[in-house]
Design a protein around this motif. Structure first.
Motif, PDB file in Angstrom:
ATOM      1  N   UNK A  78       1.413   6.896  -6.690  1.00 41.22           N
ATOM      2  CA  UNK A  78       0.260   7.751  -6.987  1.00 41.22           C
ATOM      3  C   UNK A  78       0.574   9.209  -6.655  1.00 41.22           C
ATOM      4  N   UNK A  79       1.255   9.442  -5.532  1.00 33.16           N
ATOM      5  CA  UNK A  79       1.654  10.798  -5.146  1.00 33.16           C
ATOM      6  C   UNK A  79       2.591  11.414  -6.178  1.00 33.16           C
ATOM      7  N   UNK A  80       3.586  10.630  -6.591  1.00 32.14           N
ATOM      8  CA  UNK A  80       4.578  11.151  -7.534  1.00 32.14           C
ATOM      9  C   UNK A  80       3.973  11.411  -8.907  1.00 32.14           C
ATOM     10  N   UNK A  99       6.954  22.183 -15.786  1.00 34.06           N
ATOM     11  CA  UNK A  99       7.965  21.916 -16.808  1.00 34.06           C
ATOM     12  C   UNK A  99       8.561  20.535 -16.583  1.00 34.06           C
ATOM     13  N   UNK A 100       9.296  20.045 -17.589  1.00 32.04           N
ATOM     14  CA  UNK A 100       9.926  18.728 -17.475  1.00 32.04           C
ATOM     15  C   UNK A 100      10.974  18.701 -16.371  1.00 32.04           C
ATOM     16  N   UNK A 101      11.587  19.840 -16.070  1.00 33.31           N
ATOM     17  CA  UNK A 101      12.598  19.889 -15.013  1.00 33.31           C
ATOM     18  C   UNK A 101      11.991  19.600 -13.640  1.00 33.31           C
ATOM     19  N   UNK A 102      10.681  19.791 -13.521  1.00 36.90           N
ATOM     20  CA  UNK A 102      10.008  19.551 -12.245  1.00 36.90           C
ATOM     21  C   UNK A 102       9.423  18.153 -12.160  1.00 36.90           C
ATOM     22  N   UNK A 103       9.661  17.333 -13.210  1.00 42.38           N
ATOM     23  CA  UNK A 103       9.161  15.957 -13.236  1.00 42.38           C
ATOM     24  C   UNK A 103      10.328  14.978 -13.141  1.00 42.38           C
ATOM     25  N   UNK A 104      10.083  13.843 -12.524  1.00 39.80           N
ATOM     26  CA  UNK A 104      11.070  12.777 -12.557  1.00 39.80           C
ATOM     27  C   UNK A 104      11.230  12.291 -13.995  1.00 39.80           C
ATOM     28  N   UNK A 105      12.432  11.846 -14.325  1.00 47.42           N
ATOM     29  CA  UNK A 105      12.654  11.304 -15.670  1.00 47.42           C
ATOM     30  C   UNK A 105      11.878  10.009 -15.860  1.00 47.42           C
ATOM     31  N   UNK A 106      11.644   9.279 -14.783  1.00 50.48           N
ATOM     32  CA  UNK A 106      10.898   8.022 -14.836  1.00 50.48           C
ATOM     33  C   UNK A 106       9.469   8.261 -15.298  1.00 50.48           C
ATOM     34  N   UNK A 107       8.930   7.272 -16.039  1.00 55.88           N
ATOM     35  CA  UNK A 107       7.532   7.344 -16.462  1.00 55.88           C
ATOM     36  C   UNK A 107       6.584   6.974 -15.327  1.00 55.88           C
ATOM     37  N   UNK A 108       7.140   6.468 -14.214  1.00 56.39           N
ATOM     38  CA  UNK A 108       6.344   6.068 -13.044  1.00 56.39           C
ATOM     39  C   UNK A 108       5.288   5.030 -13.421  1.00 56.39           C
ATOM     40  N   UNK A 109       5.675   4.106 -14.293  1.00 60.01           N
ATOM     41  CA  UNK A 109       4.757   3.069 -14.754  1.00 60.01           C
ATOM     42  C   UNK A 109       4.640   1.957 -13.717  1.00 60.01           C
ATOM     43  N   UNK A 110       3.665   1.093 -13.936  1.00 59.05           N
ATOM     44  CA  UNK A 110       3.491  -0.067 -13.067  1.00 59.05           C
ATOM     45  C   UNK A 110       4.718  -0.970 -13.134  1.00 59.05           C
ATOM     46  N   UNK A 111       5.313  -1.086 -14.335  1.00 59.83           N
ATOM     47  CA  UNK A 111       6.513  -1.918 -14.484  1.00 59.83           C
ATOM     48  C   UNK A 111       7.658  -1.383 -13.627  1.00 59.83           C
ATOM     49  N   UNK A 112       7.793  -0.054 -13.554  1.00 57.21           N
ATOM     50  CA  UNK A 112       8.860   0.517 -12.731  1.00 57.21           C
ATOM     51  C   UNK A 112       8.555   0.328 -11.251  1.00 57.21           C
ATOM     52  N   UNK A 113       7.294   0.344 -10.923  1.00 58.39           N
ATOM     53  CA  UNK A 113       6.891   0.069  -9.547  1.00 58.39           C
ATOM     54  C   UNK A 113       7.281  -1.359  -9.150  1.00 58.39           C
ATOM     55  N   UNK A 114       7.058  -2.283 -10.073  1.00 58.18           N
ATOM     56  CA  UNK A 114       7.444  -3.673  -9.826  1.00 58.18           C
ATOM     57  C   UNK A 114       8.964  -3.786  -9.709  1.00 58.18           C
ATOM     58  N   UNK A 123       0.831  -1.207   0.000  1.00 56.23           N
ATOM     59  CA  UNK A 123       0.000   0.000   0.000  1.00 56.23           C
ATOM     60  C   UNK A 123       0.868   1.260   0.000  1.00 56.23           C
ATOM     61  N   UNK A 124       1.962   1.226   0.758  1.00 53.31           N
ATOM     62  CA  UNK A 124       2.880   2.375   0.795  1.00 53.31           C
ATOM     63  C   UNK A 124       3.481   2.611  -0.589  1.00 53.31           C
ATOM     64  N   UNK A 125       3.884   1.519  -1.247  1.00 53.45           N
ATOM     65  CA  UNK A 125       4.476   1.634  -2.585  1.00 53.45           C
ATOM     66  C   UNK A 125       3.461   2.199  -3.578  1.00 53.45           C
ATOM     67  N   UNK A 126       2.249   1.657  -3.569  1.00 55.09           N
ATOM     68  CA  UNK A 126       1.203   2.133  -4.479  1.00 55.09           C
ATOM     69  C   UNK A 126       0.900   3.611  -4.241  1.00 55.09           C
ATOM     70  N   UNK A 127       0.801   3.991  -2.960  1.00 54.42           N
ATOM     71  CA  UNK A 127       0.469   5.372  -2.639  1.00 54.42           C
ATOM     72  C   UNK A 127       1.595   6.319  -3.037  1.00 54.42           C
TER      73      UNK A 127
END
Length: 374
Positions: free
Chosen positions: A272-274, A283-298, A265-269
């Motif tokens: 979701x927050x990010x 702007x892109x500078x304020x975003x992580x380079x990661x797509x924050x996909x489910x695959x990256x979560x795994x 639950x902590x990981x999922x949340x």
């Protein structure tokens, strides 16, 4: 299969596919091993209403309509293009479809800037050509040509990463359903043509973030039916995917390790927050380079599990999970570290004070990881 690092779906689920084939009395297009209904059931899992004597586990988590449209496309004479952000399960869906339809998901071409026409048509065994000349025996068929000859599914990963010349060569294959081999004879000689057998089709994948790398031509687009795979944002669906992959990971590595549901639950949340933070960024500078996909979560969870198994106390902790999250997502320095630090300070710290639970330890683990990388 125990001696394979990663078994393809047709081997991994061979017993299940054999059983489904034995009870399948539905109409099958071309040389398909399973009927469209059974292909869908294999991918999405069985329900009580199906009335089967055994349960079929769900293997791909997403909207039912995406799977059905994909199956219908492959039963037609058009190719299937699965398009979406990185980590949305496009390749996994392509593999499952190929495994269920023709029991071979390994006829794959990987699209890169270095992919040539030879990779989707044919090349030559040079030593045999020198010894005996050019012949069918000395020709090395591509995975796509092999699929044509067998009436199977050929796969093309990351289509938009290949050059326009390669894409143009694919147009003729999808339209004419044959490949000419001029080295084997003159025009009109059937020996110099490889025809596709019924059942042949192509499943291609494309990363929606690669737009502008090598855009598909209008002619090639017309040869494909597009199925857009969205990022999974439903927490329940994402939790099912993460649990499914976690169980697979533990089995594959033969690891007995406690993974508390509260930490999932902590990981999922946290993801979701990010994602919410990235959506609100100016702007892109304020975003992580990661797509924050489910695959990256795994991937974050896999890193944390393996670290806990080899270097921890054989129990996943919030501290280790946070360390893996920072280590996996901080790809640009110092930009990504600053974004993650802002998240910990602005979101995790207040939450740890209000909710307690695993969040205080998660906060500490994240801060320690950032301090180490800074």
């Amino acid at each position: 299969m125990s001696d394979l690092l990663r078994a393809p779906a047709e081997l991994k689920y061979a017993e299940e596919l054999d059983w489904l084939e034995s009870i399948d009395d539905g109409p099958k297009p071309f040389s398909w091993r399973l009927s469209p209904k059974m292909v869908r059931l294999f991918i999405l899992g069985s329900e009580r209403a199906d009335g089967l004597d055994r349960e079929i586990a769900q293997k791909w988590f997403g909207d039912r309509s995406f799977v059905e449209r994909s199956i219908v496309t492959l039963a037609s004479d058009r190719g299937l293009l699965l398009i979406g952000d990185p980590g949305t399960g496009k390749s996994w869906l392509a593999e499952l479809l190929s495994a269920a339809i023709c029991r071979n998901s390994t006829l794959v071409v990987q699209g890169t800037a270095g992919t040539t026409e030879d990779h989707i048509k044919y090349s030559w065994n040079v030593s045999m050509v020198i010894a005996k000349g050019q012949s069918r025996e000395s020709m090395i068929p591509s995975p796509i040509m092999t699929a044509m000859e067998a009436g199977s599914i050929g796969r093309f990963e990351e289509l938009t990463r290949s050059t326009s010349d390669v894409q143009d060569a694919l147009i003729s294959i999808l339209s004419e359903k044959y490949i000419s081999v001029p080295e084997l004879g003159s025009d009109g000689d059937s020996d110099n043509i490889v025809f596709a057998k019924p059942g042949f089709s192509v499943i291609a994948t494309a990363n929606s973030r690669d737009r502008g790398v090598n855009d598909l031509s209008s002619a090639l687009k017309r040869r494909f039916n597009f199925v857009r795979i969205p990022v999974v944002t439903n927490k329940k669906s994402e939790a099912e995917i993460v649990r499914f992959r976690t169980e697979e990971l533990l089995r594959r590595h033969q690891i007995e390790l406690d993974v508390p549901p509260t930490l999932l639950d902590v990981l999922l949340q946290s993801f979701a927050d990010l994602r919410a933070s990235a959506a609100a960024a100016g702007s892109d500078d304020e975003k992580l380079e990661s797509a924050l996909s489910t695959a990256e979560q795994i991937g974050v969870l896999e890193d944390a599990i393996l670290h806990s198994n080899f270097f921890g106390e054989r129990a996943l902790t919030a501290h280790t999970l946070a360390s893996s999250l920072v280590g996996s997502l901080a790809r640009r320095e110092p930009e990504d570290l600053a974004i993650l630090n802002k998240y910990l300070h602005g979101v995790v710290e207040p939450r740890s004070k209000e909710e307690g639970g695993s969040w205080p330890e998660f906060l500490e683990g994240g801060r320690d990881a950032i301090a180490t990388l800074s």
